[in-house]
Structures are given as C-alpha cells and as structure tokens.
Design a protein around this motif. Structure first.
Motif, mmCIF file in Angstrom:
data_model
loop_
_atom_site.group_PDB
_atom_site.id
_atom_site.type_symbol
_atom_site.label_atom_id
_atom_site.label_comp_id
_atom_site.label_asym_id
_atom_site.label_seq_id
_atom_site.Cartn_x
_atom_site.Cartn_y
_atom_site.Cartn_z
ATOM 1 N N LEU A 163 44.172 18.082 39.073
ATOM 2 C CA LEU A 163 43.226 18.168 40.190
ATOM 3 C C LEU A 163 44.001 18.595 41.440
ATOM 4 O O LEU A 163 45.023 18.012 41.763
ATOM 5 N N PRO A 164 43.514 19.636 42.147
ATOM 6 C CA PRO A 164 44.276 20.202 43.262
ATOM 7 C C PRO A 164 44.071 19.435 44.556
ATOM 8 O O PRO A 164 43.068 18.738 44.730
ATOM 9 N N ILE A 165 45.039 19.584 45.483
ATOM 10 C CA ILE A 165 44.864 18.958 46.804
ATOM 11 C C ILE A 165 44.015 19.849 47.712
ATOM 12 O O ILE A 165 43.561 19.401 48.757
ATOM 13 N N ASN A 166 43.820 21.117 47.325
ATOM 14 C CA ASN A 166 42.930 21.975 48.116
ATOM 15 C C ASN A 166 42.188 22.954 47.213
ATOM 16 O O ASN A 166 42.622 23.246 46.101
ATOM 17 N N SER A 167 41.049 23.430 47.700
ATOM 18 C CA SER A 167 40.309 24.476 46.991
ATOM 19 C C SER A 167 41.084 25.792 47.095
ATOM 20 O O SER A 167 42.000 25.910 47.911
ATOM 21 N N SER A 168 40.707 26.773 46.273
ATOM 22 C CA SER A 168 41.410 28.064 46.297
ATOM 23 C C SER A 168 40.429 29.173 45.938
ATOM 24 O O SER A 168 39.317 28.907 45.483
ATOM 25 N N LEU A 169 40.869 30.417 46.142
ATOM 26 C CA LEU A 169 39.998 31.558 45.873
ATOM 27 C C LEU A 169 40.846 32.704 45.327
ATOM 28 O O LEU A 169 41.935 32.966 45.833
ATOM 29 N N SER A 170 40.344 33.359 44.278
ATOM 30 C CA SER A 170 41.159 34.375 43.612
ATOM 31 C C SER A 170 40.348 35.616 43.266
ATOM 32 O O SER A 170 39.120 35.618 43.305
ATOM 33 N N VAL A 171 41.092 36.657 42.899
ATOM 34 C CA VAL A 171 40.513 37.896 42.388
ATOM 35 C C VAL A 171 40.942 38.008 40.926
ATOM 36 O O VAL A 171 42.130 37.947 40.612
ATOM 37 N N THR A 172 39.968 38.147 40.032
ATOM 38 C CA THR A 172 40.254 38.340 38.604
ATOM 39 C C THR A 172 40.613 39.803 38.378
ATOM 40 O O THR A 172 39.878 40.692 38.802
ATOM 41 N N LEU A 173 41.741 40.055 37.706
ATOM 42 C CA LEU A 173 42.204 41.419 37.483
ATOM 43 C C LEU A 173 41.673 41.972 36.157
ATOM 44 O O LEU A 173 41.338 41.217 35.245
ATOM 45 N N HIS A 174 41.611 43.295 36.059
ATOM 46 C CA HIS A 174 40.977 43.924 34.903
ATOM 47 C C HIS A 174 41.838 43.801 33.651
ATOM 48 O O HIS A 174 43.048 44.021 33.682
ATOM 49 N N GLN A 175 41.186 43.488 32.527
ATOM 50 C CA GLN A 175 41.918 43.272 31.277
ATOM 51 C C GLN A 175 42.432 44.562 30.648
ATOM 52 O O GLN A 175 43.282 44.513 29.745
#
Length: 397
Positions: free
Chosen positions: A33-45
C-alpha cells in the motif's frame, strides 16, 4: 472442451507503464500500500511488453517458473501472494456459480513462463509489466473477472497501473486492508493521439539499490518524502489529470519533469543517499532544458524512474528533430543502424542556430539505443497457440 485436454494453457501480454506522478514509499509492505497516489502512462506493447504463459494439469508434480528462459524460484512470496489471491477469487466465484461444467481443478500444479522484450530490473518497470501479465494470465486460466488491479498490486505496486491502458491513476486508498487501493483509467490510449514516448536506454544493467529496498530506507529517513506524500502529490495529481484531459503538453511536460526531479531529490534526501541517475542521465536533463529554452516552450519532458534511463515525452511533430539532437549529442558507438528502434522516425536537418544553442561536447556511446513508442492498451489475451511460451507438455518451447 478445454477441460478434457491433459494440459490447459493460457497466454497473455501486458504493458510497461511510466509514472509521471511518482509512487515512492509504502505504508504497508505486505499488502504493498503506497504512501501517496500516483499517475502513469501505459506504453504500447508493440514496443515494450511482458508475455506470460500459464499451464496447469493433473499430471504436473510441482509448481514451476521460467523467467526469460531460465528456471527461477516459484516460491517467491509476491508471486505466491498473486497466485493465492486469484485462486481465492476463483473459489469465491464458483461458490456462487450455477454452472455445472467441470471447472479447472484449483489444486492442480501450475507451470508459468514469462519473457520480457526489454531489459529486466534496469529501471524500465519490468516488475509492473511482469505482475500485471501474471495476474491477467492466471485470471483467464481460472475464469476470474472484474477488479484485478488490487491483485496485481500485491505482486508489485506499480503493476496495478499496468492493468489498464492509456493514462492511469493509482489511488492511495485509506483502508488498512487495501481494498480501496486500486487503479482506474483517467483517459484511454486514444485520448491523446499525438503523444509520443522516447526511451533513451543508458544502461541495461541491474540497478545497485532495488526499488523495494530504496523505498523502505526513504520512508524511514527522508523528511522530504513525508512532505511530498502529504502536501505536494495531492495538488500535483489534480493538476496532472487536468493537463491530460485538456491535452496541454506545456503543463503536462513541466509537471512531469518537476515530479521526476522531486522523486530523485527524495532519493538524495534518504540516508544514506540513493543515486539512480548517473552522469549521462544528468547530461540528458540539461539537453532537454537547453532544447526547450531554444524553442521558448516545453517541447520535450524527461522522467526517470529508479534507474538511469530517460523517458522523454513529446509530441509527434518534435520527435524527428529531438532524436537528431540526441544522435549528435550521444553518437552511436557501433550500432548505428539499430540505434533507433520502435515506431519509425523520419530524418530531420537541424538549423545552425539550434545546434549552437543546444549542442555541447558529444559523448559517444553513452546512450545504447532509443526506443520510440506511444501510449497503448492494457493486458491482452494472446490467442495464437504458436505464441505460447510453454508447449503441450507444459514445458518451455
């Protein structure tokens, strides 16, 4: 029917994701469980993916695991946690099922084979793709549907973000049992068609301090990390979601670089300090800023995870020019024809004033290669039997 075959086989692929608002630090190591939220970009397979095949049979005498062709320890606690959780969900689903088909026996031993088409443990989010792929494959094998990001999180925190395509937020959650620490999609991969990603591979070597060990030391010793988690990240997340929804590259790019810099500042604020960036990483950072300063706007944005490789976000119309700048700054040592991989890139001629403003003394061979990709979808089922990593006997092909 599949149940009558001696070996039941399922194969899936799953993507890498790159966080633009970083996750660093756990409040619960077992549940991840993280201490903060996060945001990402999924890269193309098409450019970066993990492929996993799982096979099960009443004839198997033990669980077995192969990573990139080599047999590995199947007893790894995180892998076992994912396996247990998927089987638990399968039992639960069958408990309420009125289907009278003979379900796959959950007590059968399992064989798992996994391959990455990129360097493992070099700061390219290999564990995220790996555990997202494992969970997707197991879920297909055992007929489990629905919310799976929580299961993937138990393997590797950032794996929950690789369960979805496009732009993905991982909510920190509040509950001690982690049931609300889930990933959800902010926007699909089709939302920002012009967005491109360049990965500058500086080193394919395994990093000296693993993310797991580094996070724990940071949580224990860095006052900056605490401030970041409680004060900085919540504001940045809101802003980043807005930039993505508006396709505002200026805002997206600046915030991406600021968050990457602050993540590495928390690594320096850790005691003893952790160094994931190297001299070449810092060269690339300076180059990006000179390039943007010359253009008078944010044309490229860098982000570094726990490793020296640079991830550059840019728009399609800037790719050719910036790649040419990188080639001039870090001339390929021996692999000129293999230096740029992935999506095709047209050639660009650089104006003299750009060269004067941006170029410094070149460092030959410092960048191994450039991988050109874009946002892509979440895990995929691989239907083609020729793509299975295990044969009909449940052993590597």
């Amino acid at each position: 029917m599949a149940e009558e075959r001696p070996v039941t086989i399922v194969t899936c692929s799953a993507p890498v994701n790159i966080a633009v608002i970083k996750y660093w630090g756990k409040r619960d190591n077992d549940l991840i469980l993280p201490i903060n939220s996060s945001l990402s970009v999924t890269l193309h397979q098409d450019q970066l993916k993990t492929t996993t095949t799982a096979a099960t049979s009443r004839d198997f005498t033990e669980d077995r695991l192969w990573l990139n062709g080599e047999e590995a320890d199947v007893g790894h606690p995180r892998l076992q946690a994912c396996l247990r959780e998927v089987r638990r969900l399968a039992r639960k689903r069958r408990g309420g099922s009125s289907e009278d088909v003979a379900p796959l026996n959950l007590s059968y031993k399992i064989h798992i084979a996994t391959e990455n088409n990129f360097p493992t443990a070099a700061g390219l989010a290999s564990s995220a793709a790996g555990y997202a792929c494992l969970v997707s494959t197991l879920a297909r094998l055992y007929g489990v549907e629905g919310e799976l990001s929580e299961v993937a999180r138990r393997g590797s925190g950032s794996a929950c973000r690789s369960m979805l395509g496009g732009f993905v937020q991982w909510q920190r959650g509040q509950r001690p049992d982690g049931r609300d620490s889930l990933a959800h999609q902010v926007a699909p991969e089709t939302h920002w068609p012009e967005l491109r990603v360049l990965i500058l591979v500086v080193s394919g070597e395994k990093k000296q301090v693993s993310s797991t060990a580094g996070m724990q030391t940071s949580v224990d010793t860095s006052p900056l990390l605490k401030h970041r988690a409680e004060v900085v990240v919540p504001e940045r997340l809101e802003l980043m979601v807005q930039h993505i929804r508006e396709r505002n590259f200026e805002g997206f790019g600046q915030l991406t670089m600021q968050d990457s810099n602050q993540f590495h500042a928390t690594c320096l604020d850790t005691f003893p300090p952790i160094f994931y960036l190297n001299d070449i990483s810092r060269h690339i950072i300076a180059l990006a800023h000179r390039f943007n300063a010359h253009h008078g706007s944010t044309k490229v944005a860098y982000s570094f995870d726990a490793g020296p490789n640079a991830v550059i976000f840019t728009l399609a119309d800037t790719v050719a020019e910036f790649v040419e700048v990188v080639k001039r700054s870090f001339p390929p040592a021996t692999n000129g024809d293999q230096f740029v991989r992935g999506l095709p890139i047209s050639s660009a001629s650089l104006p003299e004033e750009l060269l004067t403003a941006v170029m410094t003394e070149p460092v030959p061979g410092a960048v191994c290669y450039i991988l050109h990709t874009k946002p892509g979808p979440g895990p995929q089922l691989v239907d083609d039997p020729s793509q299975h990593l295990l044969g009909a006997d449940g052993l590597p092909c």
